[in-house]
Design an enzyme around this catalytic site. Structure first.
Site, PDB file in Angstrom:
ATOM      1  N   LYS A 241       0.852  -1.184   0.000  1.00 48.18           N
ATOM      2  CA  LYS A 241       0.000   0.000   0.000  1.00 48.18           C
ATOM      3  C   LYS A 241       0.891   1.238   0.000  1.00 48.18           C
ATOM      4  O   LYS A 241       1.491   1.594   1.016  1.00 48.18           O
ATOM      5  CB  LYS A 241      -0.921   0.050   1.221  1.00 48.18           C
ATOM      6  CG  LYS A 241      -2.006   1.111   1.032  1.00 48.18           C
ATOM      7  CD  LYS A 241      -2.632   1.602   2.309  1.00 48.18           C
ATOM      8  CE  LYS A 241      -1.873   2.698   2.971  1.00 48.18           C
ATOM      9  NZ  LYS A 241      -1.713   3.939   2.196  1.00 48.18           N
TER      10      LYS A 241
ATOM     11  N   GLY B 265       6.760   4.693   8.323  1.00 43.44           N
ATOM     12  CA  GLY B 265       5.905   5.862   8.517  1.00 43.44           C
ATOM     13  C   GLY B 265       6.140   6.456   9.878  1.00 43.44           C
ATOM     14  O   GLY B 265       7.200   6.248  10.492  1.00 43.44           O
ATOM     15  N   SER B 266       5.148   7.172  10.374  1.00 45.27           N
ATOM     16  CA  SER B 266       5.329   7.899  11.631  1.00 45.27           C
ATOM     17  C   SER B 266       5.226   6.955  12.829  1.00 45.27           C
ATOM     18  O   SER B 266       4.617   5.875  12.749  1.00 45.27           O
ATOM     19  CB  SER B 266       4.270   8.993  11.740  1.00 45.27           C
ATOM     20  OG  SER B 266       2.993   8.400  11.701  1.00 45.27           O
ATOM     21  N   THR B 267       5.789   7.388  13.933  1.00 45.97           N
ATOM     22  CA  THR B 267       5.765   6.574  15.150  1.00 45.97           C
ATOM     23  C   THR B 267       4.326   6.372  15.629  1.00 45.97           C
ATOM     24  O   THR B 267       3.951   5.275  16.054  1.00 45.97           O
ATOM     25  CB  THR B 267       6.634   7.245  16.228  1.00 45.97           C
ATOM     26  OG1 THR B 267       7.977   7.299  15.717  1.00 45.97           O
ATOM     27  CG2 THR B 267       6.633   6.479  17.531  1.00 45.97           C
TER      28      THR B 267
ATOM     29  N   ILE C  55       1.504   6.227  13.917  1.00 42.68           N
ATOM     30  CA  ILE C  55       0.790   5.217  13.113  1.00 42.68           C
ATOM     31  C   ILE C  55       1.433   3.849  13.317  1.00 42.68           C
ATOM     32  O   ILE C  55       0.751   2.823  13.313  1.00 42.68           O
ATOM     33  CB  ILE C  55       0.751   5.611  11.624  1.00 42.68           C
ATOM     34  CG1 ILE C  55       0.080   6.987  11.433  1.00 42.68           C
ATOM     35  CG2 ILE C  55       0.021   4.554  10.801  1.00 42.68           C
ATOM     36  CD1 ILE C  55      -1.382   7.045  11.775  1.00 42.68           C
ATOM     37  N   GLY C  56       2.739   3.815  13.522  1.00 43.39           N
ATOM     38  CA  GLY C  56       3.415   2.547  13.798  1.00 43.39           C
ATOM     39  C   GLY C  56       2.779   1.838  14.990  1.00 43.39           C
ATOM     40  O   GLY C  56       2.577   0.625  14.975  1.00 43.39           O
TER      41      GLY C  56
ATOM     42  N   GLU D  97       9.777   0.897  10.547  1.00 39.79           N
ATOM     43  CA  GLU D  97      10.761   1.955  10.275  1.00 39.79           C
ATOM     44  C   GLU D  97      10.042   3.264  10.540  1.00 39.79           C
ATOM     45  O   GLU D  97       9.220   3.704   9.739  1.00 39.79           O
ATOM     46  CB  GLU D  97      11.213   1.901   8.813  1.00 39.79           C
ATOM     47  CG  GLU D  97      11.870   0.609   8.382  1.00 39.79           C
ATOM     48  CD  GLU D  97      13.223   0.404   9.010  1.00 39.79           C
ATOM     49  OE1 GLU D  97      13.763   1.340   9.634  1.00 39.79           O
ATOM     50  OE2 GLU D  97      13.744  -0.711   8.910  1.00 39.79           O
TER      51      GLU D  97
ATOM     52  N   CYS E  77      13.502  10.370   7.246  1.00 43.31           N
ATOM     53  CA  CYS E  77      13.510   9.931   8.640  1.00 43.31           C
ATOM     54  C   CYS E  77      14.901  10.042   9.233  1.00 43.31           C
ATOM     55  O   CYS E  77      15.061  10.254  10.418  1.00 43.31           O
ATOM     56  CB  CYS E  77      13.030   8.488   8.690  1.00 43.31           C
ATOM     57  SG  CYS E  77      13.906   7.464   7.505  1.00 43.31           S
TER      58      CYS E  77
ATOM     59  N   GLU F 117       9.879  15.376  15.648  1.00 43.18           N
ATOM     60  CA  GLU F 117      10.255  15.273  14.240  1.00 43.18           C
ATOM     61  C   GLU F 117       9.468  16.306  13.418  1.00 43.18           C
ATOM     62  O   GLU F 117       8.244  16.300  13.425  1.00 43.18           O
ATOM     63  CB  GLU F 117       9.945  13.869  13.731  1.00 43.18           C
ATOM     64  CG  GLU F 117      10.451  13.658  12.312  1.00 43.18           C
ATOM     65  CD  GLU F 117      10.120  12.270  11.796  1.00 43.18           C
ATOM     66  OE1 GLU F 117       8.973  11.825  11.956  1.00 43.18           O
ATOM     67  OE2 GLU F 117      11.013  11.636  11.200  1.00 43.18           O
TER      68      GLU F 117
HETATM   69  P1  NAD Z   1       2.237   8.132   8.136  1.00 35.90           P
HETATM   70  O1  NAD Z   1       2.559   7.320   9.338  1.00 35.90           O
HETATM   71  O2  NAD Z   1       1.183   9.148   8.246  1.00 35.90           O
HETATM   72  O3  NAD Z   1       1.816   7.194   6.916  1.00 35.90           O
HETATM   73  C1  NAD Z   1       2.649   6.151   6.467  1.00 35.90           C
HETATM   74  C2  NAD Z   1       1.791   5.150   5.725  1.00 35.90           C
HETATM   75  O4  NAD Z   1       0.887   4.574   6.665  1.00 35.90           O
HETATM   76  C3  NAD Z   1       0.926   5.736   4.605  1.00 35.90           C
HETATM   77  O5  NAD Z   1       0.864   4.813   3.546  1.00 35.90           O
HETATM   78  C4  NAD Z   1      -0.434   5.859   5.271  1.00 35.90           C
HETATM   79  O6  NAD Z   1      -1.504   5.817   4.364  1.00 35.90           O
HETATM   80  C5  NAD Z   1      -0.432   4.643   6.171  1.00 35.90           C
HETATM   81  N1  NAD Z   1      -1.351   4.709   7.314  1.00 35.90           N
HETATM   82  C6  NAD Z   1      -1.882   5.797   7.900  1.00 35.90           C
HETATM   83  N2  NAD Z   1      -2.717   5.428   8.898  1.00 35.90           N
HETATM   84  C7  NAD Z   1      -2.698   4.075   8.953  1.00 35.90           C
HETATM   85  C8  NAD Z   1      -3.330   3.114   9.774  1.00 35.90           C
HETATM   86  N3  NAD Z   1      -4.160   3.457  10.763  1.00 35.90           N
HETATM   87  N4  NAD Z   1      -3.080   1.811   9.556  1.00 35.90           N
HETATM   88  C9  NAD Z   1      -2.228   1.426   8.582  1.00 35.90           C
HETATM   89  N5  NAD Z   1      -1.606   2.304   7.754  1.00 35.90           N
HETATM   90  C10 NAD Z   1      -1.830   3.613   7.942  1.00 35.90           C
HETATM   91  O7  NAD Z   1       3.628   8.741   7.699  1.00 35.90           O
HETATM   92  P2  NAD Z   1       3.895   9.720   6.481  1.00 35.90           P
HETATM   93  O8  NAD Z   1       3.433  11.073   6.897  1.00 35.90           O
HETATM   94  O9  NAD Z   1       3.402   9.125   5.215  1.00 35.90           O
HETATM   95  O10 NAD Z   1       5.499   9.669   6.422  1.00 35.90           O
HETATM   96  C11 NAD Z   1       6.292  10.420   7.238  1.00 35.90           C
HETATM   97  C12 NAD Z   1       6.771   9.614   8.432  1.00 35.90           C
HETATM   98  O11 NAD Z   1       7.428   8.425   7.985  1.00 35.90           O
HETATM   99  C13 NAD Z   1       7.797  10.342   9.254  1.00 35.90           C
HETATM  100  O12 NAD Z   1       7.543  10.167  10.628  1.00 35.90           O
HETATM  101  C14 NAD Z   1       9.094   9.668   8.893  1.00 35.90           C
HETATM  102  O13 NAD Z   1      10.105   9.746   9.838  1.00 35.90           O
HETATM  103  C15 NAD Z   1       8.675   8.279   8.680  1.00 35.90           C
HETATM  104  N6  NAD Z   1       9.654   7.586   7.850  1.00 35.90           N
HETATM  105  C16 NAD Z   1      10.456   6.624   8.429  1.00 35.90           C
HETATM  106  C17 NAD Z   1      11.428   5.995   7.674  1.00 35.90           C
HETATM  107  C18 NAD Z   1      12.336   4.942   8.248  1.00 35.90           C
HETATM  108  O14 NAD Z   1      12.902   4.179   7.476  1.00 35.90           O
HETATM  109  N7  NAD Z   1      12.517   4.853   9.560  1.00 35.90           N
HETATM  110  C19 NAD Z   1      11.588   6.330   6.340  1.00 35.90           C
HETATM  111  C20 NAD Z   1      10.774   7.324   5.812  1.00 35.90           C
HETATM  112  C21 NAD Z   1       9.806   7.928   6.565  1.00 35.90           C
END
Ligand code: NAD
Length: 487
Positions: A172, A225-227, A229-230, A247, A281, A381
């Site tokens: 996704k 993605g973000s912490t 949502i993680g 990540e 990130c 962040e």
């Molecule tokens: P985000 O967490 O908002 O979204 C990431 C992904 O998760 C998107 O595809 C989004 O649609 C999906 N998502 C959102 N809500 C969800 C849910 N409830 N269940 C499952 N999936 C869901 O992050 P973002 O704004 O897209 O990206 C920025 C963040 O990603 C920053 O915090 C950045 O540090 C992090 N990031 C981390 C790394 C790493 O390797 N550690 C790399 C790049 C970005």
């Protein structure tokens, strides 16, 4: 340009016909509408991946590898087009999209293509009369959730090892930047990946993403993605105890010692924070500088940042493009206000550029803010071209500042003292440390973090371990009757 879901080897509309607008962050114009997957579409994709799994996982590893190698070649052949897609969708400057994103993506597929038939199990020296061997077996259907900052590259980091190991995938992409992932899906079909091995469900996080993370037919979720949502992904995954790899965010410490080569440190530190508009990130978003060299360093650093060419990503001269969305630009700018309220001093930028040609886009000037290590601006962040500056007196204080956030992803240090370099590298809490450099990545080197930056690793053998399970097989070689109940 592909704008449908990719399920079971075919491009299809969403079952309910819903679509998502995809905008160009340079001027917020509409690029296209892409089909929006909801739970029922995700179910179809998981079913297709489950049907494809037996054949794909049984295929000779070398044959899976050959397909990945072909994909790497096709990506290089399509480099210009892929770079263009990534630039209009994300705002990456075209020169970076072409020379970094596309090239690193091809290198990643090539690395894992080569890895497929070299990743192996082991034989354990157990008691006489028994053979015990351990196989690394694929998990099954893997769900992968990708953010918007490096969609092409991160898709490669996830698909490469998952497919090499024999898993099938439902990926996704971010709803904001789905275009390059759909093109990669098309290329997988073109080079001969069987239907159902790779499926792409573009959709919103709270619907498609959440459903994928909850799905009982998915054996592992790899999430970038973000912490915040993680954490939700971990919650969603617990129903079937699926494996999770995270990540997450970062707040990279970038330490400049008094014995650093200042010119190199200035240049590398600018790259650490301003590459991809700071939307990384691992960005070096906290500059921690020895007080004796702070003035000299900042003088050069501010001068270099002020000279960065901000503009249309499609201009080959552009060094910094727009942020990827308006919402995100506003969030980044809100941190300038937060920093000011905390007593921070804006040394450069802190606003959208005044150039009328950029007025409709999501642009933010390179921003440098003097802040205390405990300020929100230096703890949270920001994910933009926003760097805080803090000074220190000695190594102990530098280390304390470096380790004072909840994150632990990437960090850098600049010094000409070898023992200081190694002892600091050992003591910094981070998954990755760069010495006299910043932001180096390679498909062979493990990538990931600790603390609130997540767990598990992408790239290298670590990723292959994360995409497989250890299966231990015991053979009674001498065919002896077990001694327990001998009569
Ligand atoms: P985000 O967490 O908002 O979204 C990431 C992904 O998760 C998107 O595809 C989004 O649609 C999906 N998502 C959102 N809500 C969800 C849910 N409830 N269940 C499952 N999936 C869901 O992050 P973002 O704004 O897209 O990206 C920025 C963040 O990603 C920053 O915090 C950045 O540090 C992090 N990031 C981390 C790394 C790493 O390797 N550690 C790399 C790049 C970005």
């Amino acid at each position: 340009m592909r704008n449908q879901l990719f399920i079971d080897g075919k491009f299809v509309d969403a079952l309910d016909g819903a679509t998502i607008e995809v905008l160009n962050p340079h001027d917020n114009s509409l690029i296209t509408r892409v089909a929006e997957a909801k739970a029922a579409d995700v179910d179809l994709a998981v079913d297709a991946a489950a049907r494809a799994f037996p054949r794909w996982s049984a295929m000779a590893a070398a044959d899976r590898g050959r397909l990945l190698l072909k994909l790497a070649d096709r990506i290089e052949e399509e480099a210009d087009e892929l770079a263009l897609l990534e630039a209009i969708d994300t705002g990456h400057p075209i020169r970076d999209a072409r020379n970094i994103d596309v090239m690193r993506t091809a290198a990643c597929y090539r690395y894992f293509g080569g890895m497929a038939d070299k990743f192996q199990g082991s034989v354990i020296p157990v008691e006489a009369g028994f053979l015990n061997y351990v196989q690394r077996v694929p998990i099954g259907v893997v769900g992968q959730i990708v953010p918007w900052n490096f969609p092409l590259m991160f898709t490669g980091w996830k698909l490469g090892p998952a497919l090499a190991a024999g898993n099938t995938v439902v990926i996704k992409p971010s709803e904001i930047t789905p275009l390059s992932t759909l093109r990669i899906a098309e290329l997988t079909a073109e080079v001969g990946f069987p239907a159902g091995v790779v499926n792409v469900v573009v959709g919103y996080g709270e619907t498609a993403g959440q459903h994928l993370a909850e799905h009982p037919g998915v054996g592992k979720i790899s999430f970038t993605g973000s912490t915040a949502i993680g954490r939700r992904v971990v919650e969603a995954s617990k129903g079937n105890l699926k494996r999770v790899q995270l990540e997450l965010g970062g707040k990279g410490a970038n330490i400049v010692f008094e014995d650093a080569n200042i010119k190199a440190a200035v240049n590398g530190s600018a790259w650490a924070i301003f590459h991809n508009q700071g939307q990384a990130c691992i960005a070096g978003s906290r500059l921690i500088i020895h007080e004796r060299v702070a003035d000299e360093f900042l003088d050069q650093f501010i001068g270099l940042a002020a000279s960065i060419r901000l503009g249309d990503p499609l201009n080959p001269e552009t060094e910094m493009g727009p942020l990827t969305s308006t919402i995100h630009r506003d969030r980044v700018l809100s941190y300038v206000e937060i920093a000011r309220e905390e007593g921070g001093e804006v040394l450069l930028g802190g606003k959208a550029p005044s150039d009328p040609a950029l007025a409709k886009g999501c642009y933010v000037e390179p921003t440098i803010v003097r802040a205390k290590a405990s300020d929100r601006a230096a703890q949270e962040e920001v994910f933009g071209p926003f760097v805080t500056v803090t000074t220190f007196k000695d190594d102990a204080e530098a280390l304390a500042i470096a380790n004072c956030t909840e994150y632990g992803l990437g960090s850098g240090l600049w010094t000409s003292n070898l023992s200081r370099a190694h002892s600091m590298a050992a003591s910094i809490r981070a998954g990755m440390v760069w010495v006299n450099s910043y932001k180096r990545v390679n498909p062979g080197s493990p990538f990931g973090g600790t603390g609130q930056s997540g767990y598990g690793r992408e790239m290298g053998f670590e990723a292959m371990n994360d995409y497989t399970e250890a299966k231990s097989i015991w053979v009674n070689v001498d065919a002896q009757v077990p001694p327990h109940f001998q009569r």
